[in-house]
Write an enzyme that holds these catalytic residues in place. Sequence first.
Site: not given
Length: 810
Positions: A456, A459, A535
């Site tokens: 997670d 990026e 999300d």
Amino acid sequence: MNARDLVRSKKLVRALKVICTAQGLRSLRSAWRRRRSDAAGLARRGTELARVPGVVEGAEPGPGGGVVRFARSTLRVRVTTGGAVFCGWDGAEPEPSYALDGPCPEADERAELEPDTGGGWRVVSERVTVVVSGDGTVEVRTPGGVVLRRDLPPRWWEPAGAPGPAERGVRGEGARWLQRSEVAADARFFGLGGRASGPRLRDGEYRLWNTDPGGSFEPGDDPLYLTMPVQLVVADAGTHLVFHDNSWDGAVTLREGEEGAGSGHDRPGWCRTRMEGGPLRYWVIVGTPARVLHGWAALTGAPAVPPRWALGHHHARWGFGGAEEVRRVVAGYRERGLPLSALHLDIDHYAGHRVFTVDPERFPDLPGLAAELLEDGVRLVSIVDPAVKAEPGNAVYDSGAAEDVFVRDARGREVRGVVWPGESVFPDFTDPRVRKWWGGLYAERLAQGFSGVWHDMNEPVSFAAFGETTLPRSARHALEGRGGDHREAHNVYALAMARAGYEGLCELRPNERPFLFSRSGWAGLQRYGGSWSGDVATGWTGLRASLALVLGLGLSGVPYSGPDIGGFTGSPSPELYLRWFQLGAYLPLFRTHSALSAGRREPWEFGPRVLEHAAAALRTRQRLLPYFTTLAQLAARTGAPYVRPVWWRTPKDRALRDCEDAFLLGDALLVAPVLEEGVRRRPVRLPRGRWYDTVTGRAYDGPGQVVLDAPLSGIPVLARAGSVVPVAGPDGGVELEVWTPCQGRRGAGAGMLAVEAGDGWEKPELLRFVTRLRDGVVTVEREGGGAVGYPVRVRGEAPPREGRPSRRTG
């Protein structure tokens, strides 16, 4: 207010809320620090000069094609043995590349470079012809001469005084470029990684920069976590995939064409690809959708096969209070007879949000808890974030600092950002040495009893009160020894992290297939695992976006993915939760998940009626596990996604190309989820052939549209006539569910079963079965001879020829 303004206003509101907290003040300082770092570390572009290739001057043959020389540039064209076409401008070669799986494929020695009419050149091969005109236009044609794609001469913008193409070499640093391409008027665009609007990509601009949208996202939000410069273009003339192998920031602008526009003439569709730097190199693969995805997997790597348990139901939550709450949730599933394969622990199980740690108060004996759950067949999966708390005494930080593994700025200082543990540093996964170090850290996760990991915040994310929520663009990266900055490394950061985790797990447990999925990534992510939606907002639009993301990722080469069932935020209504759950039961990653402040996601929290219907969906998923196992193995061998658009086998059916509310699960099942509130009947567009309602057994013939019941108890699912679906039988063994074929030779059907020995690396046996209906008798045969070897159940009523058909198997 347009969609872009709405996104900006939402981000402004979020920023204002964040600043009014202690974490917000740290993110404010981090944003200023990032801005100062870029101001000092990035040169201003200044005056720029535009350049085009100019006129053709000659060509030199080479393996698989050759090099065409222009007045101000060169173009290398190379056709590989698999039929993929490589085009590289300004000396760009296929390697180095983060996307390719190993060395570049061998050139097709039969492909020849020869003069073309009008002063241009062409490369002719068995599967494709590439025509290069005198001004630098490149056409990709079928062997029959039909143009699939026309790439107009590219344009570069370079700082005045920058080195020329020959001196600049493969990386093309300093040159922004733009390329416009034309496709057929009837073409439809798909892919570009994970996009909330789709799966068909409408007119508009799609940015190529992996981005955490902040909070939750809806269909209007773009870009998201996992962008790829991979387009799948479907038209009557044929299907092709184009991949611009460039990881810099950029954008793709799409415009669909129009048939009969302007006095009866077609207006072609077009796409414009713009990059802020890096090489102008791209691949094109042509053929049927199945052949194209097969070629893409051959180029970028076979999808990783998840262990069998990872194809069951997963339950996750950000906000588990501790070990006792975990036990209560697992007991809730067990006491209600609900299948559960895995439970995921989010960042709150860490000590102070520090990666590779455990909170000793909430989880005093995590290995013991993991062993206890495993007795019930439930495995633990751990979140893993890349950010490391920059704190002396933190074992991971001290180890990394000693090994010099963290990203540094242009002045050689550690780049620091703000993430959940506070001020943090970031490993440079583009360095093989760092990947090796990071992969070794997963030994701690395995020792704690975890069976898999989910990546997670990769990026990568660094909280910021304004500007981009990532590392400074001037941050330095190894890039496999070539050196460069975050402008080039950003989009491949998560891909390299996935490689580090996957290779580390393989080394630590060499006899087991790793289970890993990642929020972010790039082309080639499928080699190491899958992804999930991120999300997604709770709401009916979020439900629709979930399906778009899974389909889009599958057509970009990542077949294993799924959404947060119920949405990440908010509290879904019982109906919304149920419809999301029913969709999730037919997607590769079947996982409930929610945010810290969101409502619960256990099925029994929504009342007895929802529980009853959710339990039925869980039993259906459990029954289909042999089919999902087979689809996973087929994906590894062919690149075909588990979840496919309804036009997969008939891409020339224009009505199917525009169908976005249904999908094929493998080749056998058509799933039509309910995506709107209050719907109890819904239209379903059928591909060609006979289809059976799996509840009633009633037959429907396509192509065409039918209206089917969609009660709360289940969503419409149809089976293709003649298909063989391996399912779990009542005794836990495998049985073959055969759907009555159509009469005669043309009605023959087929299906496959992967026979796995376990979750190791042994290649499973793939059994193929053939079905026929002749004179009212259904037969099932094993291809290659021999006994079928499994119980057979024939379903579906075929229209009788003379009375009711009898059905036998052999």
